[in-house]
Enzyme design. Structure first.
Site: not given
Ligand code: TNX
Length: 532
Positions: A194, A264, A326
């Site tokens: 991440d 990410h 995302e």
């Protein structure tokens, strides 16, 4: 006068004989003969059941202080594991368990079912069976008389750990696996990369862990602008990963690795700036969604494929998670080189570009006999390979849409499955800081993974459910346990028990005993609030 007394004794039976099992089995009937487990008990196994026998021998060895011998035949005082292929109604994970005066017999079509039978057997013992060291020498424990037949409702019964935001040492991951196994859960979704840290050694790209696994400090609270000044990091070596995978495997848990792409990815882009917009970056010290994402050059695709190759060599899981959540598209929009590359690949809109990338990764995984799973964003833009699975997190609508298109679905909506949310109202209880939200135990228990919108055929695509322990505000492993339990006890019943036996009141009565087990295991669960 005798009759009413007997009648009330019978009426009390179901309550007294629930044996406080969690998750509750499909069918439980008390029997009159109980059995005493003592230092002379033997474990009867065959070739097919040897591994489960060894697990039980080792496991009970800790709490009893003696080693039950593994034998191939015994007349009495035995725990017997039998593979019985004729019991097709049990599927691949179901089992039967029956106690008689001579011992306990567990039958299943496969070793996994025997293992779940062994877990039920352990729950039939006193909570002291969960202690890591014996409470006193020469334990004698009564296994109550019972006949159980049990089959899980779903094949995906999981939990997700996020060691990226706050690192979780290997030993703690192993403890978590034991806590999952006792609840008959069978998937550990391991979120390994991440923005705030890359957590797995990749031999082809050493800087992912020499650089990407470390951040200089961490923001205090909710992106307050203040920093703690404390360097944070850590990663699993490939040997660590092999150990975790093998430990999970011997408990019939599949570790599903996630490398989150193409968003990410700031930790990777910090390590290798050529993967991003070419500028220098820092492993992120704050939480939220970064607009720095992977560029999709051929070299970057070579990077993601090479990383997935190493992932496949370490994790036997058929399903590999490539994240996909995302991923803002402004970097791709702003970059003329990326725009030209996109068009040359026959993609006209950035809104379809991630989907093109996902399909490329899907093809690569398919060439290695694997399947991809991703967060529900991977449904956007079309083009998702038919055999790709989807994890529905922004509610259940992505899951419903995906199932109607024929994709397999894991249901993990924020509303019921986000175990990083508060479990009680922080205004009325003193709770450690959490990300927000409110997902109390009874809400988790009430989750129904199969939405009413699906036909019976579409519903077959619902693989199951999992609880997600995102760790921006979960600072260490004891805190993971606090957020995970008892909510995962509830979710295990959602995932395992037939809908017809699910009952909040029954669960509430059984739960305190299950928490005694967790206490014996030294698990830092959130205690129940006293009844009002
Ligand atoms: C959204 S769920 C994220 C994570 C965060 C989480 C916090 C998902 C696929 N992405 O990056 O940690 O919210 O609840």
């Amino acid at each position: 006068m005798l009759l009413p007394l007997i009648a009330s004794a019978v009426a009390l039976q179901p309550l007294a004989s629930s044996f406080n099992l969690v998750p509750y089995p499909a069918s439980v009937s008390p029997r009159s003969e109980s059995f005493e487990l003592n230092a002379n008990t033997v474990i009867v196994t065959s070739r097919d059941s040897l591994k489960v026998g060894q697990w039980l021998q080792h496991d009970l060895g800790g709490s009893t202080g003696y080693t039950l011998p593994l034998v191939v035949r015994a007349g009495s005082n035995r725990i017997e594991f039998v593979i019985d292929k004729r019991l097709t109604r049990l599927g691949s994970e179901g089992y039967t368990l029956s106690t008689g005066a001579n011992g306990v017999e567990i039958r299943a079509t496969q070793a996994a079912g025997l293992f779940y039978g062994a877990q039920t057997l352990k729950q039939l013992l006193p909570a002291a069976a969960y202690r890591l060291a014996p409470s006193r020498p020469s334990t004698r424990w009564v296994v109550p008389g019972v006949q159980i037949e049990d089959v899980p409702r779903f094949g995906w019964r999981g939990a997700m750990l996020d060691p990226c935001r706050h690192f979780i040492p290997k030993e703690s991951v192993l403890r978590f696996i034991d806590a999952l196994a006792m609840h008959k859960m069978n998937r550990l979704h391991f979120h390994l990369s991440d923005d705030q840290g890359w957590r797995i050694e990749i031999k082809a790209y050493p800087k992912l862990t020499t650089v990407g696994a470390w951040r200089t400090e961490t923001v205090v609270g909710h992106n307050s602008g203040k920093y703690d000044g404390v360097p944070h990091g850590g990663y699993y070596t490939q040997d660590d990963i092999r150990e975790i995978v093998a430990y999970a495997q011997s408990r019939f848990i599949t570790v599903v690795p996630e490398i989150d792409m193409p968003g990410h990815m700031v930790a990777a882009i910090t390590s290798y700036p050529e993967l991003g917009d070419g500028k220098e970056h820092m492993v992120m010290r704050e939480w939220g969604v970064s607009h720095s994402v992977l560029n999709l050059s051929d070299a970057t695709l070579n990077f993601t494929k090479t990383v997935l190759d190493e992932i496949c060599s370490l994790f036997p899981s058929e399903i590999i998670h490539i994240g996909g959540d995302e991923c803002p598209r402004d970097q791709w929009n702003a970059d003329q080189v990326e725009q030209a590359r996109m068009k040359s690949r026959g993609v006209n809109e950035v809104s379809a570009y991630q989907s093109w990338f996902t399909a490329e990764m899907g093809k690569h995984l398919a060439s290695k006999g694997r399947r991809l799973i991703g967060w529900d964003e991977i449904l956007e833009g079309g083009d998702l390979p038919a055999n790709a699975a989807v994890m529905s997190w922004r509610g259940t609508s992505g899951g419903i849409h995906g199932a109607k298109l024929g994709h397999d679905i894991v249901m993990a909506p924020t509303s019921h499955c986000y175990l990083d949310f508060y479990q009680v109202d922080p205004k009325t209880h003193k709770e450690p800081d959490a990300i927000g939200g409110l997902t109390p135990l009874d809400k988790v228990y009430g989750f129904e993974p199969v939405p009413a919108e699906l036909s019976a055929d579409e519903a077959k695509h619902i693989l199951g459910t999992q609880g997600n322990l995102w760790s921006e505000y979960i600072l260490n492993y004891k805190h993971v346990e606090y957020m995970a339990f008892p909510r995962l006890c509830a979710l295990s019943e959602v995932a395992w028990s037939p809908k017809s036996v699910r009952d909040w009141n029954g669960f509430s009565r059984r739960l305190p005993t299950n928490l005694d087990r967790l206490t014996a295991m030294n698990v830092n669960f959130r205690p129940l609030d006293p009844a009002p």
